[in-house]
Each structure stands twice: as C-alpha cells, then as structure tokens.
Design an enzyme around this catalytic site. Structure first.
Site, mmCIF file in Angstrom:
data_model
loop_
_atom_site.group_PDB
_atom_site.id
_atom_site.type_symbol
_atom_site.label_atom_id
_atom_site.label_comp_id
_atom_site.label_asym_id
_atom_site.label_seq_id
_atom_site.Cartn_x
_atom_site.Cartn_y
_atom_site.Cartn_z
ATOM 1 N N ARG A 14 11.438 1.575 -11.461
ATOM 2 C CA ARG A 14 10.114 0.985 -11.291
ATOM 3 C C ARG A 14 9.391 1.129 -12.624
ATOM 4 O O ARG A 14 9.658 2.039 -13.386
ATOM 5 C CB ARG A 14 9.311 1.706 -10.186
ATOM 6 C CG ARG A 14 9.935 1.662 -8.817
ATOM 7 C CD ARG A 14 9.929 0.243 -8.239
ATOM 8 N NE ARG A 14 8.592 -0.295 -8.078
ATOM 9 C CZ ARG A 14 7.815 -0.060 -7.017
ATOM 10 N NH1 ARG A 14 8.239 0.744 -6.056
ATOM 11 N NH2 ARG A 14 6.633 -0.609 -6.916
ATOM 12 N N PRO B 235 0.815 -1.209 0.000
ATOM 13 C CA PRO B 235 0.000 0.000 0.000
ATOM 14 C C PRO B 235 0.858 1.272 0.000
ATOM 15 O O PRO B 235 1.985 1.259 0.473
ATOM 16 C CB PRO B 235 -0.802 -0.112 1.307
ATOM 17 C CG PRO B 235 -0.636 -1.523 1.769
ATOM 18 C CD PRO B 235 0.719 -1.953 1.265
ATOM 19 N N GLU B 236 0.265 2.357 -0.519
ATOM 20 C CA GLU B 236 0.941 3.647 -0.546
ATOM 21 C C GLU B 236 0.200 4.618 0.380
ATOM 22 O O GLU B 236 -0.620 4.190 1.193
ATOM 23 C CB GLU B 236 1.014 4.160 -1.990
ATOM 24 C CG GLU B 236 1.758 3.207 -2.921
ATOM 25 C CD GLU B 236 1.828 3.676 -4.360
ATOM 26 O OE1 GLU B 236 1.677 4.893 -4.593
ATOM 27 O OE2 GLU B 236 2.026 2.832 -5.257
ATOM 28 N N LYS C 211 3.993 5.911 4.351
ATOM 29 C CA LYS C 211 3.189 4.705 4.146
ATOM 30 C C LYS C 211 3.001 3.913 5.434
ATOM 31 O O LYS C 211 2.430 2.817 5.412
ATOM 32 C CB LYS C 211 3.873 3.804 3.112
ATOM 33 C CG LYS C 211 4.170 4.464 1.775
ATOM 34 C CD LYS C 211 4.949 3.507 0.876
ATOM 35 C CE LYS C 211 5.414 4.173 -0.398
ATOM 36 N NZ LYS C 211 6.183 3.260 -1.268
#
Length: 275
Positions: A264, A2-3, A57
């Site tokens: 990424r 999750p962010e 986060k």
C-alpha cells in the site's frame, strides 16, 4: 476507507439512533451483496435491534426476535456508507440495502456502496462466532501494551504490514498506519522483531491516541465517507503525512515527505522515521 475510526463513528451514531427500533422490512437491491445467510432474510422482519457493535472495520447490528438472536454484519469496504436519510445518498443506483425501521427516531437505514467491495452477512450466533474468529484479530483498544509488544516482536515482516493485517490487529488501514508510524518515528519497512520494546510501546500508545483522536473528530473524510447523519469527518485536517508526498516534513527537519510504493502507498520522512 473507512477504517476503524470511521466504523466507530458509524457504530456510535447507530447505537444512539436505531437500538430499540423494530425492523419492518429489509429490501435488498442485489442478492450478491449478501455473502451468507440470504435464506434467513425473512427472519429479521419484526426483530428488534438490541445493540450495535464494531469489530475491526465492520459494523454489526445485533437483532433479537423472541428467544432468537441473529446479527447483520455490514462490511463497509472501500466506499461503503450506512445512512439515515435518503437525501444523504450520493447516487441511488448504488443503494444495496434499505432497512425499514419502526418505534425509533430513524425510519430507515440505507446501505450504499459504489464499488461493492463491501458486503453483508446475515448470521445466527453459531455462524457469527465462527466468522468473528476467522475474520478479526485483536482490537487496538482491547489490547494491553505487553500483548502488543509481544505481537510485534514475534513478526519478522515489515511493521506496517503487521498493522494492516486484519487477522492480527483489526481495524487499521493505510491512512492510520501511515499517521501512526510517522508520529512514532518508525519506518514502515522496519522489521517488527528488530524494534526495541520501548519503541514498540511508543507505537502502541501512539496508535491508541491517534485512533481516539480521529473518532472524536468524526473520522477522516478523504473520499466519500460521511457518518449516518450525513456529516463529514474532520480528522483529515490533522493528517501529517498521508498523501503529502513532496511536502515538507511537519516536524520541521527540512526533509521532504517521500512516497513509497509497496503493498500500500506509504508516506515517510526519511530523516524522522528510522528502521
């Protein structure tokens, strides 16, 4: 995953459901999931959960016991979940902490993490201050526009790398970096120092708007993310470019979304996102 949006969804649900509860007991399934402070585990029995914070986060439970105060820092990593009910746990073998609670609406809080990139820290106030300064950059919602402009202009590297650098801006990961850059019309490989101030201000405003919208929609349930009450996020239905390689640009320019392999995965429209 999750962010920041997912962590904020977790924080808000925990703030409403566990603040004021007393910790009866904390069960730890794997000692190595606690990276610091395991020797203080017994202190938390009888402590009251006074507040739930989000930093980047990470979700942080602030606990009080008498005049003392400590925190439980939960880093969710790529797959971590904090859940209220046993029924929401995907696979019990990946439960690494169970916090039993009293005097509140929820009897327990389960920490689940299949890949174990997440971790827990049990810290006193001094250690928490050091950890916070070492770990987190500025929160996207705590920054002023001028501060954001100065930060981006000072960076000679790629703008996406700046957004992902947790020591500079805390909370943004690959999903939201892709979405924010597309909606801002900025290529992920653009050099921060070469962007004009008006373009950086657009990036700042778009960043805050996208993150807030994602929070209101419960985050993005791209893989395993669910909120503590077991509900899935809905913002993935609003993703414009993330994981949409070879799909038509949603701006209607006639160009196909391209995938770039760098630090990424990036998803860009070559026509709409300029360097």
């Amino acid at each position: 995953m999750p962010e920041l949006p997912e962590a904020e969804v977790v924080r808000r649900q925990l703030q409403a459901a566990v603040v004021g509860s007393t910790i009866d007991h904390i069960w730890i399934g794997r000692d190595d999931i606690i990276r610091e402070g395991i020797e203080s585990l017994s202190w938390y029995a009888g402590a009251r959960v006074a507040e739930v914070q989000r930093h980047g986060k990470s979700v942080v439970l602030v606990c009080e016991r008498g005049a003392g105060k400590r925190v439980v820092v939960t880093e969710l990593g790529m797959t971590g979940l904090l859940l209220f009910a046993r029924e929401s746990v995907p696979n019990a073998k990946h439960v690494h902490m169970i916090m039993r609670l009293a005097h509140g609406p929820q009897p327990a809080l389960w920490y689940w993490n299949a890949r174990r990139f997440g971790r827990l820290f049990l810290l006193d106030q001094k250690a928490w201050s050091v950890y916070r300064q070492r770990r987190f950059g500025r929160d996207p919602f705590a920054m002023a526009g001028a501060e954001f402009v100065d930060l981006i202009k000072s960076c000679r590297g790629r703008v996406k790398a700046v957004l992902l650098n947790q020591h500079r801006i805390a909370g943004i990961g690959n999903i939201y970096a892709n979405e924010v850059l597309f909606r801002s019309g900025i290529h992920p490989h653009a050099r921060g120092c070469r962007l004009s101030k008006p373009r950086i201000r657009t990036l700042f405003e778009t960043m805050q708007r996208v993150l807030e919208e994602a929070i209101l929609m419960g985050g993005s349930s791209v893989r395993s993310f669910v909120a503590p009450d077991g509900t899935r996020g809905r913002f993935q239905s609003r993703h414009l470019v993330y994981q949409k390689k070879d799909a038509p640009c949603p701006n209607g320019c006639g160009t196909m979304i391209r995938g770039l392999m760098d630090e990424r995965s990036s998803f860009v429209c070559p026509a709409c996102q300029k360097r």
